[in-house]
Structure formats: structure tokens, C-alpha cells
Scaffold this motif. Structure first.
Motif, short mmCIF file in Angstrom:
data_model
loop_
_atom_site.label_atom_id
_atom_site.label_comp_id
_atom_site.label_asym_id
_atom_site.label_seq_id
_atom_site.Cartn_x
_atom_site.Cartn_y
_atom_site.Cartn_z
N ARG A 100 0.92 -1.26 -0.13
CA ARG A 100 0.06 0.07 -0.12
C ARG A 100 0.74 1.45 0.16
N SER A 101 0.27 2.23 -0.70
CA SER A 101 1.23 3.45 -0.70
C SER A 101 0.27 4.55 -0.29
N ARG A 102 0.83 5.69 0.37
CA ARG A 102 -0.25 6.78 0.46
C ARG A 102 0.64 8.08 0.42
N GLY A 103 -0.11 9.01 0.12
CA GLY A 103 0.54 10.56 0.10
C GLY A 103 0.23 11.39 0.97
N ALA A 104 0.64 12.89 0.83
CA ALA A 104 0.65 13.62 1.97
C ALA A 104 -0.75 13.86 2.67
N PRO A 105 -0.80 14.04 3.91
CA PRO A 105 0.36 14.82 4.70
C PRO A 105 1.59 13.46 5.11
N MET A 106 1.07 12.29 5.22
CA MET A 106 1.88 11.18 5.39
C MET A 106 2.13 10.88 4.08
N ASP A 107 3.47 10.30 3.75
CA ASP A 107 4.09 9.59 2.66
C ASP A 107 4.77 8.46 2.92
N GLY A 108 4.50 7.32 2.28
CA GLY A 108 5.22 6.11 2.19
C GLY A 108 4.36 4.97 1.74
N VAL A 109 5.10 4.02 1.83
CA VAL A 109 4.63 2.65 1.24
C VAL A 109 5.00 1.36 2.16
N CYS A 110 3.89 0.53 2.18
CA CYS A 110 4.09 -0.74 3.38
C CYS A 110 3.95 -1.89 2.36
N TRP A 111 4.83 -2.82 2.68
CA TRP A 111 4.75 -4.30 1.90
C TRP A 111 4.37 -5.45 3.17
N TYR A 112 3.62 -6.22 2.69
CA TYR A 112 3.09 -7.34 3.45
C TYR A 112 3.36 -8.73 2.98
N HIS A 113 4.19 -9.58 3.67
CA HIS A 113 4.82 -10.64 3.28
C HIS A 113 4.49 -11.93 4.21
N ASP A 114 4.43 -13.00 3.71
CA ASP A 114 4.15 -14.35 4.48
C ASP A 114 5.32 -15.20 4.26
N GLU A 115 5.86 -15.68 5.46
CA GLU A 115 7.11 -16.80 5.19
C GLU A 115 6.48 -18.18 5.50
N PHE A 116 6.92 -19.15 4.44
CA PHE A 116 6.49 -20.36 4.54
C PHE A 116 7.86 -21.47 4.76
N ASP A 117 7.56 -22.39 5.52
CA ASP A 117 8.78 -23.28 5.35
C ASP A 117 8.83 -24.39 4.34
#
Length: 123
Positions: free
Chosen positions: A26-43
Motif C-alpha cells: 500500500r502507498s499513501r500521499g501527503a501529509p503522510m507519505d510512504g509505502v508498506c509491504w506485506y509478506h508471508d514466510e512459509f517453511d
């Protein structure tokens, strides 16, 4: 310069036999700016081992940060690590993307204390 996200397997120290799968971002713009990634780890057997949230952002007050949070297979918060600069600044400081990834590893992260030792909880 084209934004190059980190190699998440390096940051999370994912074992070679495990698989890291991105669930989304997900990404977002002003006033907050950024990106977030979501991952799953499998054995190696395909069982869910952990879930991760990784972020690179500037908050409403202008504070910059990037880091990650790890959750176990049951969704319990396990560890985190954060630095007080954006990913691009960390890459510049470390003079390489690989150096920045290593700086974000933080062996063991910051563990969550057991319930008995958390402030405000009875033993």
C-alpha cells in the motif's frame, strides 16, 4: 533515480529452504507519505512460519522512518526493527542497497516481553 525496494529475504534473514511471498503493498500521499509491504514466510513443508509488515514512510509530523514488524503464524507480534530515516537515505548512508539491507536486519529484532513483564499487567 528509480526506487529500488530492499531484498526482503535479506532483511528478514529468510532461510534458503523457506519461501517469502508478498501478499500486497500500500502507498499513501501527503501529509503522510510512504509505502508498506506485506509478506508471508512459509517453511519447506509449506506451513506458515511468519508474517511481516515492512514500511518506508514520513509521518504527519515530518518524522522519517523505515523498518519492519514480524508476527508469528498465530498473528502475535514477535519482533521489530526501525531506523529513523527513509529507505533511500539509508541506502545513501550505507553507500549500497546491500549495506542498507544489512542495517535493517538487526539480529533478533526487538523481542516482545512475555505478558508477565509488560508494564501495567499483573504477574
Amino acid at each position: 533515480m528509480l526506487f529500488q525496494p530492499p531484498v526482503f529475504e535479506t532483511i528478514f534473514r529468510t532461510p534458503v529452504a523457506h519461501r517469502l511471498v508478498i501478499r500486497g503493498s500500500r502507498s499513501r500521499g501527503a501529509p503522510m507519505d510512504g509505502v508498506c509491504w506485506y509478506h508471508d514466510e512459509f517453511d519447506a513443508a509449506g506451513a506458515l512460519v511468519a508474517r511481516y509488515e515492512t514500511y518506508d514512510e514520513t509521518d504527519e509530523a515530518g518524522r522519517e522512518r523505515c523498518g519492519w514488524r514480524r508476527y508469528d503464524a498465530a498473528g502475535r507480534f514477535v519482533a521489530r526493527h526501525e531506523v529513523t530515516m527513509r529507505w533511500s537515505a539509508l541506502v545513501a548512508l550505507k553507500q549500497s542497497r546491500r549495506g542498507a539491507e544489512i542495517a535493517l536486519q538487526r539480529l533478533g529484532g526487538q523481542p516482545v516481553p512475555p505478558p508477565r513483564t509488560r508494564p501495567g499487567l499483573a504477574a
